[in-house]
Design a protein around this motif. Structure first.
Motif, PDB file in Angstrom:
ATOM      1  N   UNK A 217     -30.279 -29.431  -8.365  1.00 29.00           N
ATOM      2  CA  UNK A 217     -29.427 -28.244  -8.365  1.00 29.00           C
ATOM      3  C   UNK A 217     -29.284 -27.680  -6.955  1.00 29.00           C
ATOM      4  N   UNK A 218     -30.396 -27.554  -6.257  1.00 31.70           N
ATOM      5  CA  UNK A 218     -30.373 -27.039  -4.882  1.00 31.70           C
ATOM      6  C   UNK A 218     -29.683 -28.048  -3.963  1.00 31.70           C
ATOM      7  N   UNK A 219     -29.930 -29.337  -4.184  1.00 28.29           N
ATOM      8  CA  UNK A 219     -29.303 -30.377  -3.359  1.00 28.29           C
ATOM      9  C   UNK A 219     -27.782 -30.353  -3.511  1.00 28.29           C
ATOM     10  N   UNK A 220     -27.286 -30.219  -4.740  1.00 33.11           N
ATOM     11  CA  UNK A 220     -25.834 -30.151  -4.956  1.00 33.11           C
ATOM     12  C   UNK A 220     -25.238 -28.943  -4.258  1.00 33.11           C
ATOM     13  N   UNK A 221     -25.924 -27.808  -4.328  1.00 32.29           N
ATOM     14  CA  UNK A 221     -25.434 -26.603  -3.643  1.00 32.29           C
ATOM     15  C   UNK A 221     -25.356 -26.840  -2.139  1.00 32.29           C
ATOM     16  N   UNK A 222     -26.369 -27.488  -1.580  1.00 30.51           N
ATOM     17  CA  UNK A 222     -26.368 -27.796  -0.140  1.00 30.51           C
ATOM     18  C   UNK A 222     -25.216 -28.730   0.211  1.00 30.51           C
ATOM     19  N   UNK A 223     -25.005 -29.752  -0.603  1.00 27.84           N
ATOM     20  CA  UNK A 223     -23.914 -30.691  -0.350  1.00 27.84           C
ATOM     21  C   UNK A 223     -22.551 -29.991  -0.404  1.00 27.84           C
ATOM     22  N   UNK A 224     -22.434 -28.993  -1.261  1.00 29.55           N
ATOM     23  CA  UNK A 224     -21.185 -28.234  -1.367  1.00 29.55           C
ATOM     24  C   UNK A 224     -20.969 -27.326  -0.166  1.00 29.55           C
ATOM     25  N   UNK A 225     -22.043 -26.778   0.380  1.00 29.69           N
ATOM     26  CA  UNK A 225     -21.935 -25.789   1.454  1.00 29.69           C
ATOM     27  C   UNK A 225     -21.872 -26.381   2.855  1.00 29.69           C
ATOM     28  N   UNK A 226     -22.523 -27.496   3.053  1.00 34.33           N
ATOM     29  CA  UNK A 226     -22.583 -28.084   4.389  1.00 34.33           C
ATOM     30  C   UNK A 226     -21.263 -28.755   4.743  1.00 34.33           C
ATOM     31  N   UNK A 227     -20.848 -28.600   5.994  1.00 37.02           N
ATOM     32  CA  UNK A 227     -19.578 -29.178   6.437  1.00 37.02           C
ATOM     33  C   UNK A 227     -19.547 -30.687   6.334  1.00 37.02           C
ATOM     34  N   UNK A 228     -20.443 -31.364   7.019  1.00 41.63           N
ATOM     35  CA  UNK A 228     -20.526 -32.825   6.989  1.00 41.63           C
ATOM     36  C   UNK A 228     -21.988 -33.193   6.788  1.00 41.63           C
TER      37      UNK A 228
ATOM     38  N   UNK B 236     -35.305 -38.864  -4.019  1.00 38.21           N
ATOM     39  CA  UNK B 236     -36.224 -39.567  -4.903  1.00 38.21           C
ATOM     40  C   UNK B 236     -35.437 -40.018  -6.130  1.00 38.21           C
ATOM     41  N   UNK B 237     -35.798 -41.155  -6.672  1.00 39.16           N
ATOM     42  CA  UNK B 237     -35.104 -41.670  -7.849  1.00 39.16           C
ATOM     43  C   UNK B 237     -35.344 -40.802  -9.078  1.00 39.16           C
ATOM     44  N   UNK B 238     -36.447 -40.064  -9.084  1.00 37.92           N
ATOM     45  CA  UNK B 238     -36.794 -39.209 -10.221  1.00 37.92           C
ATOM     46  C   UNK B 238     -36.805 -37.759  -9.773  1.00 37.92           C
ATOM     47  N   UNK B 239     -35.636 -37.170  -9.638  1.00 44.52           N
ATOM     48  CA  UNK B 239     -35.571 -35.786  -9.187  1.00 44.52           C
ATOM     49  C   UNK B 239     -35.477 -34.838 -10.368  1.00 44.52           C
ATOM     50  N   UNK B 240     -35.965 -33.646 -10.150  1.00 45.67           N
ATOM     51  CA  UNK B 240     -35.869 -32.602 -11.166  1.00 45.67           C
ATOM     52  C   UNK B 240     -34.507 -31.916 -11.026  1.00 45.67           C
ATOM     53  N   UNK B 241     -34.182 -31.108 -12.017  1.00 42.38           N
ATOM     54  CA  UNK B 241     -32.933 -30.359 -11.958  1.00 42.38           C
ATOM     55  C   UNK B 241     -32.004 -30.749 -13.081  1.00 42.38           C
ATOM     56  N   UNK B 242     -30.780 -30.310 -12.970  1.00 39.56           N
ATOM     57  CA  UNK B 242     -29.803 -30.516 -14.042  1.00 39.56           C
ATOM     58  C   UNK B 242     -29.266 -31.934 -14.129  1.00 39.56           C
TER      59      UNK B 242
ATOM     60  N   UNK C 256     -38.958 -49.994 -10.269  1.00 37.59           N
ATOM     61  CA  UNK C 256     -37.953 -48.964 -10.553  1.00 37.59           C
ATOM     62  C   UNK C 256     -36.582 -49.586 -10.794  1.00 37.59           C
ATOM     63  N   UNK C 257     -35.931 -49.126 -11.811  1.00 36.64           N
ATOM     64  CA  UNK C 257     -34.562 -49.557 -12.090  1.00 36.64           C
ATOM     65  C   UNK C 257     -33.633 -48.467 -11.554  1.00 36.64           C
ATOM     66  N   UNK C 258     -32.780 -48.838 -10.638  1.00 33.93           N
ATOM     67  CA  UNK C 258     -31.865 -47.879 -10.051  1.00 33.93           C
ATOM     68  C   UNK C 258     -30.491 -48.033 -10.681  1.00 33.93           C
ATOM     69  N   UNK C 259     -30.433 -47.910 -11.990  1.00 32.62           N
ATOM     70  CA  UNK C 259     -29.146 -48.063 -12.658  1.00 32.62           C
ATOM     71  C   UNK C 259     -28.260 -46.873 -12.293  1.00 32.62           C
ATOM     72  N   UNK C 260     -27.022 -47.179 -12.037  1.00 30.26           N
ATOM     73  CA  UNK C 260     -26.074 -46.130 -11.695  1.00 30.26           C
ATOM     74  C   UNK C 260     -26.059 -45.771 -10.225  1.00 30.26           C
ATOM     75  N   UNK C 261     -26.910 -46.391  -9.415  1.00 26.18           N
ATOM     76  CA  UNK C 261     -26.927 -46.102  -7.976  1.00 26.18           C
ATOM     77  C   UNK C 261     -25.715 -46.749  -7.325  1.00 26.18           C
TER      78      UNK C 261
ATOM     79  N   UNK D 131     -28.597 -40.483  -9.861  1.00 23.31           N
ATOM     80  CA  UNK D 131     -27.290 -41.151  -9.885  1.00 23.31           C
ATOM     81  C   UNK D 131     -26.164 -40.123  -9.856  1.00 23.31           C
ATOM     82  N   UNK D 132     -26.322 -39.058 -10.635  1.00 25.02           N
ATOM     83  CA  UNK D 132     -25.318 -37.981 -10.632  1.00 25.02           C
ATOM     84  C   UNK D 132     -25.228 -37.338  -9.256  1.00 25.02           C
ATOM     85  N   UNK D 133     -26.375 -37.117  -8.647  1.00 21.19           N
ATOM     86  CA  UNK D 133     -26.407 -36.497  -7.324  1.00 21.19           C
ATOM     87  C   UNK D 133     -25.727 -37.395  -6.290  1.00 21.19           C
TER      88      UNK D 133
END
Length: 153
Positions: free
Chosen positions: A40-51, A58-64, A92-97, A68-70
């Motif tokens: 959730x915090x990572x998505x907000x940062x990606x939205x706010x940062x210019x580039x 981490x492949x197993x992140x907490x949040x919404x 580790x299976x990185x399906x969706x990466x 893969x979605x991130x």
């Protein structure tokens, strides 16, 4: 000519891994770093940062959302972003990466991280590295930190 400051977003719930990775990127890579403990915090940062040049998650992140979605969100917001997925599991299976993702097995060293974020490393991101040899694993089959492999004088 002034060089462009590179920006990275690092996502990991492990505070130590997050801090060490941040320090390496800042000190050795010259990156401006934004850290997040969940998606959730990572998505907000990606939205706010210019580039954003690099996302390390981490492949197993907490949040919404999942990692893969991130990654998909990061690519939508920053089409030229490099993606590095990390895990402490060799199986580790990185399906969706995304196909352009690179993978680092924890604990990874400074050299491995710097190679992954280098332009040469990003160009090879479609290639997968073979698993570690048995000599680089501990008794439980997990990777051993390079410092622990050194012999005492």
């Amino acid at each position: 000519m002034k060089s462009k400051i590179k920006t990275a977003v690092i996502v990991d719930s492990d505070v130590i891994a997050l801090d060490v990775t941040r320090q390496v990127l800042e000190l050795y890579g010259g990156y401006q770093v934004c850290v997040a403990h969940d998606s959730t915090v990572a998505e907000a940062a990606l939205n706010l940062l210019g580039i954003v040049d690099v996302l390390i998650t981490d492949a197993h992140i907490a949040g919404c959302g999942s990692s893969s979605d991130l990654c998909r969100h990061a690519i939508e917001q920053h089409p030229s972003i490099s993606i590095i997925l990390t895990s402490d599991s060799l199986e580790e299976k990185f399906s969706g990466a995304p196909a352009r993702s690179q993978f680092l097995i924890k604990p990874f060293g400074i050299d491995a991280l710097l190679a992954a974020i280098s332009p040469k490393g990003r160009a090879k991101s479609a290639q997968r590295k073979p698993p570690l040899s048995n000599s680089a694993r501990g008794s439980a089959g997990r990777p051993v930190h390079p410092c622990l492999n050194r012999r005492q004088p």
